[in-house]
Design a protein around this motif. Sequence first.
Motif, PDB file in Angstrom:
ATOM      1  N   GLY A 133      38.620  39.997  44.736  1.00  0.00           N
ATOM      2  CA  GLY A 133      37.595  39.348  43.616  1.00  0.00           C
ATOM      3  C   GLY A 133      38.072  39.941  42.491  1.00  0.00           C
ATOM      4  N   SER A 134      37.476  39.360  41.382  1.00  0.00           N
ATOM      5  CA  SER A 134      37.622  39.997  39.935  1.00  0.00           C
ATOM      6  C   SER A 134      37.401  41.506  39.833  1.00  0.00           C
ATOM      7  N   ASP A 135      38.349  42.171  39.488  1.00  0.00           N
ATOM      8  CA  ASP A 135      38.058  43.494  39.587  1.00  0.00           C
ATOM      9  C   ASP A 135      37.558  44.375  38.437  1.00  0.00           C
ATOM     10  N   VAL A 136      37.935  43.695  37.263  1.00  0.00           N
ATOM     11  CA  VAL A 136      37.155  44.487  36.025  1.00  0.00           C
ATOM     12  C   VAL A 136      36.214  43.470  35.270  1.00  0.00           C
ATOM     13  N   LEU A 164      31.416  32.226  40.005  1.00  0.00           N
ATOM     14  CA  LEU A 164      31.583  31.013  40.628  1.00  0.00           C
ATOM     15  C   LEU A 164      32.986  30.845  40.911  1.00  0.00           C
ATOM     16  N   ALA A 165      33.852  31.422  40.041  1.00  0.00           N
ATOM     17  CA  ALA A 165      35.414  31.389  40.302  1.00  0.00           C
ATOM     18  C   ALA A 165      35.629  32.209  41.557  1.00  0.00           C
ATOM     19  N   ASP A 166      35.109  33.483  41.625  1.00  0.00           N
ATOM     20  CA  ASP A 166      35.277  34.232  42.836  1.00  0.00           C
ATOM     21  C   ASP A 166      34.727  33.680  44.246  1.00  0.00           C
ATOM     22  N   CYS A 177      28.043  44.229  48.413  1.00  0.00           N
ATOM     23  CA  CYS A 177      27.933  42.820  48.368  1.00  0.00           C
ATOM     24  C   CYS A 177      27.140  42.463  46.900  1.00  0.00           C
ATOM     25  N   LEU A 178      25.925  43.083  47.006  1.00  0.00           N
ATOM     26  CA  LEU A 178      24.882  42.921  45.809  1.00  0.00           C
ATOM     27  C   LEU A 178      25.727  43.682  44.674  1.00  0.00           C
ATOM     28  N   GLN A 179      26.281  45.024  44.927  1.00  0.00           N
ATOM     29  CA  GLN A 179      26.759  45.867  43.934  1.00  0.00           C
ATOM     30  C   GLN A 179      27.994  44.923  43.325  1.00  0.00           C
ATOM     31  N   ARG A 180      28.862  44.213  43.855  1.00  0.00           N
ATOM     32  CA  ARG A 180      29.881  43.521  43.642  1.00  0.00           C
ATOM     33  C   ARG A 180      29.260  42.387  42.788  1.00  0.00           C
ATOM     34  N   ALA A 181      28.399  41.722  43.162  1.00  0.00           N
ATOM     35  CA  ALA A 181      27.800  40.422  42.516  1.00  0.00           C
ATOM     36  C   ALA A 181      27.143  40.967  41.224  1.00  0.00           C
ATOM     37  N   THR A 182      26.621  41.982  41.145  1.00  0.00           N
ATOM     38  CA  THR A 182      25.906  42.522  39.851  1.00  0.00           C
ATOM     39  C   THR A 182      26.725  43.379  38.994  1.00  0.00           C
ATOM     40  N   ALA A 183      27.958  43.617  39.490  1.00  0.00           N
ATOM     41  CA  ALA A 183      29.018  44.512  38.328  1.00  0.00           C
ATOM     42  C   ALA A 183      29.017  43.916  36.983  1.00  0.00           C
TER      43      ALA A 183
END
Length: 187
Positions: free
Chosen positions: A63-66, A86-88, A116-122
């Motif tokens: 996924g987008s890492d930064v 959206l791109a991810d 998943c929630l942590q990644r989605a809200t980063a």
Amino acid sequence: MVLSPGRVQAAVHQALTEPAGERDVTELTIPAVAERAGVNPTTIYRRWGTLQALLAEVAVLHGSDVPPSSSGDPRTDLEAYAVRTLADLTRPGGIAFFRAEVSSGIDERRSGLRECLQRATAGLDTALEASRGRGETPPPPERLLDRIVAPLYFRVAFSVPDTDEAYARALVADLFSGTWQQAVELR
């Protein structure tokens, strides 16, 4: 030929991501991924344990890492976040990895959903902290999840037409139409 741990990881990740764009990830099996990667299935079981653990690792690494840096404008920051989300989700295998994470066993699901929630809200965390640092009152995180994240995931998961960058930006525009400010005042 014996592969180094890094090459095993790369081969397995590639073997998982290529078919993920072709079909539902939940149809994949460890033996099928192992065959495609050119490794023994026991290598995958030993290193990752389950297909869900492997999927979670791939989702994190690919996924987008930064998170994007703040532009100084909350609307611009949230638009960038929505477009990036959206791109991810629409990259090959993007939504398939999400589906696999949330369809695993109940114990794994709790952990997977938190990750998943942590990644989605980063990216949200970055935008909200920058906004607060400027003395602004940004929309509450729950409102952003309800108004940006959930609609994007839903529409991509169900292949709703016209789920594109313009739609992602429109979700943010709706937030800044004044409705979120009223919700903050009511709390």
